[in-house]
Design an enzyme around this catalytic site. Structure first.
Site, short mmCIF file in Angstrom:
data_model
loop_
_atom_site.label_atom_id
_atom_site.label_comp_id
_atom_site.label_asym_id
_atom_site.label_seq_id
_atom_site.Cartn_x
_atom_site.Cartn_y
_atom_site.Cartn_z
N TYR A 160 -4.40 1.95 18.84
CA TYR A 160 -4.76 2.09 20.00
C TYR A 160 -6.21 2.40 20.33
CZ TYR A 160 -4.47 6.81 18.33
OH TYR A 160 -4.87 7.91 17.45
N ARG A 175 0.81 -1.38 -0.12
CA ARG A 175 -0.04 -0.11 0.04
C ARG A 175 1.00 1.15 0.18
NH1 ARG A 175 -3.00 2.85 4.85
NH2 ARG A 175 -3.82 4.62 3.60
N GLU A 216 -7.25 8.32 6.51
CA GLU A 216 -7.77 8.93 7.75
C GLU A 216 -8.13 10.56 7.56
OE1 GLU A 216 -4.51 8.57 10.64
OE2 GLU A 216 -4.45 6.66 10.36
N HIS A 270 -3.23 10.95 0.72
CA HIS A 270 -2.26 10.56 1.86
C HIS A 270 -1.89 12.21 2.29
CE1 HIS A 270 -0.97 7.39 4.85
NE2 HIS A 270 -0.70 8.47 5.38
C1 FCB Z 1 -1.08 6.97 10.65
C2 FCB Z 1 -0.99 7.49 9.51
C3 FCB Z 1 0.35 7.21 9.02
C4 FCB Z 1 1.59 7.50 9.93
C5 FCB Z 1 1.04 6.44 11.11
C6 FCB Z 1 2.01 6.22 12.22
O1 FCB Z 1 -2.26 7.62 11.44
O2 FCB Z 1 -1.73 7.48 8.56
O3 FCB Z 1 0.76 8.26 7.69
O4 FCB Z 1 1.89 8.56 10.40
O5 FCB Z 1 0.07 7.08 11.66
#
Ligand code: FCB
Length: 508
Positions: free
Chosen positions: A346, A129, A218, A173
């Site tokens: 988490y 990915r 995200e 991203h």
């Molecule tokens: C996620 C992000 C990735 C990286 C990890 C640790 O939330 O998508 O880019 O920063 O955390």
């Protein structure tokens, strides 16, 4: 700092939304039954509960992957016609990134495709990915593709296919073209159309060889940290910008989905959401209600619009005018995703502020939610609690509430800053333990009926960790950022064995 996203409702809603909006707008918070069930299930789980004396097989054809993101690894920030991104601008602004680090060179992956490929082969991966840099592919944020970028990503994709590794592309991203930020960025709803155009461009250029796509990575992280908290690019701190950015992203998710399907009807399209089990700190009605609201903002805010054409009921008090909702928008946001990508690290413990806190702090009166990371499990060097059962809880809950969707674990991982010993070996036993335990929890979820297609470790390489710069190492591979030398960590070797056997070794 990244930890702030765990404290989202506490800081964002307390400090921003409530302050900016009249009190009457906050009445009548809804309660979702789905959230209620979700938040009560998991509090007592213990990390070791999924241990098994036997090898645990994974389903045939399971994808063993690793994830990266363009800005975090590529470097070559201004080469071959690439446009400036908001992360270039942000990292070049003094004081924004720890130690003044930037992604200008990062892991230099733009020039090291074959080295990265060799690592993937050594780890027996069958899925990679990675993200496309929008300003590399479409430097002006609109208009034609940059042919050098098409060549670059084509080389990567062809090499992956040759190595029998699935290319799994994230379209966004976090590196918006700076020109689009100058035109208002995500709070500007026109950015949704720009995004759909870019998706179509990418699908035309690369979609003949790529079938699996993620629209966003995200959404809550980049809208919250970029437009409200200000710790990520573009560094804005405005509640209205934040709410509007969220809404534009939901519109873009719908528009991007349809643009991709129109161009490549057989493409498999999803989106990657950061999820967390939102556990009430106690069993009181107030804490449970707070947990439902936390769950809605953390897990559902970008999922229900896509799959159900609505915003979560528990957040129904966000005023439509502040968000910028127009009448046809709920239809536009619909995107019948082929699968759900879950990034999971988490859990979150949620409580309602005390009566005194609410009386003395009008913001907490208006949005009574406090969120923090769990404290019982061991902590990574990033300060995130290791709590494997959260993966089981979230996956089984999404399976139940969304009619058993296909799920890909698009990220999970841990920062431990172990370096090479005298013999050059990186003995990161804690990372092995992390992945082992999270994978055990995932295997149990599969046994209990979840349709999980793959697991992608964050990350293939140590890389540029956003506002933390190079201070946090999440990789299965160690990178010496002075020489760019890559060395497989012990965790990378362990992962290679798991992928080769398509099974987790028995717990000892
Ligand atoms: C996620 C992000 C990735 C990286 C990890 C640790 O939330 O998508 O880019 O920063 O955390």
């Amino acid at each position: 700092m990244r930890l702030t996203r765990r404290e989202f409702a506490h800081s964002a809603l307390a400090a921003g939304i409530a302050a900016a909006l009249p009190a009457t707008l906050f009445s009548g918070c809804g309660v979702s039954n789905a959230a209620r069930t979700a938040t009560s299930a998991s509090a007592a789980s213990h990390p070791a509960q999924f241990d098994s004396p036997f090898e645990i097989p994974f389903p045939k054809g399971f994808f063993w992957g690793a994830t990266t993101a363009a800005y975090q690894i590529e470097g070559a920030w201004n080469e071959d016609g690439k446009g400036e991104s908001i992360w270039d601008r942000f990292a070049h602004t003094p004081g924004k990134i720890r130690n003044g680090d930037t992604g200008d060179t990062a892991c230099d992956s733009y020039h090291r495709l074959s080295e990265d490929l060799a690592l993937m082969r050594a780890m027996n991966l069958n899925s990679y990915r990675f993200s496309i840099s929008w300003p590399r592919l479409q430097p002006a944020g609109s208009g034609p593709a940059n042919s050098k970028a098409v060549d670059h990503y084509s080389r990567l994709i062809d090499a992956l296919l040759e190595a029998r590794i699935r290319p799994f592309i994230t379209l966004y991203h976090w590196d918006l073209p700076q020109v689009l930020q100058d035109a208002g960025g995500w709070p500007n709803r026109d950015t949704a159309s720009r995004f759909a155009d870019y998706v179509e461009l990418a699908a035309r250029a690369l979609g003949d060889r790529v079938s699996d796509w993620l629209l966003f990575n995200e959404p809550l992280t980049f809208t919250y940290e970029g437009y409200l908290d200000g710790t990520h690019a573009p560094g804005r701190k405005s509640i209205f910008d934040f709410l509007r950015a969220c809404h534009t992203v939901n519109l873009a998710q719908g528009a991007g989905f349809h643009a991709l399907k129109a161009t490549r009807p057989t493409a498999r399209v999803g989106t990657a959401l950061l999820m967390s089990a939102c556990e009430p700190a106690t069993d009181t009605e107030d804490d449970r209600r707070a947990a439902e609201r936390a769950d809605a903002i953390s897990n559902l805010w970008f999922l229900e619009p896509a799959l159900k054409g609505r915003y979560p009921e528990a957040l129904a008090f966000f005023p439509e005018t502040a968000i910028g909702i127009k009448s046809a928008d709920f239809d536009k946001m619909r995107a019948p995703l082929d699968f759900i990508g879950i990034n999971l690290y988490y859990r979150t413990i949620v409580s309602a502020p005390s009566a005194m806190e609410r009386l003395t702090n009008p913001q907490q009166w208006l949005f009574p939610v406090k969120m923090e990371g769990g404290q019982q499990g061991p902590k990574t060097d990033r300060g995130w609690e290791v709590w494997p059962s959260v993966l089981y809880d979230v996956v089984t809950r999404i399976t139940r509430d969304f009619n058993r969707p296909q799920i890909e674990i698009t990220e999970s991982g841990c920062s431990y800053n172990d370096g090479p010993d005298a013999n050059g070996v990186i003995r990161d036993a804690r990372r092995i333990e992390y992945h082992r335990q999270y994978l055990q929890a995932l295997a149990r979820a599969i046994t209990d009926g979840a349709d999980i297609r793959g697991y992608h470790a964050w990350s293939l390489l140590d890389n540029f960790e956003w506002a933390e710069g190079f201070s946090q190492r999440f990789g299965l591979t160690y990178v010496d950022f002075k020489t760019q030398q890559r060395t497989l960590k012990e965790s990378g070797k362990w992962y290679a064995k798991v992928a080769a056997r398509n099974a987790l070794p028995a717990s000892t």
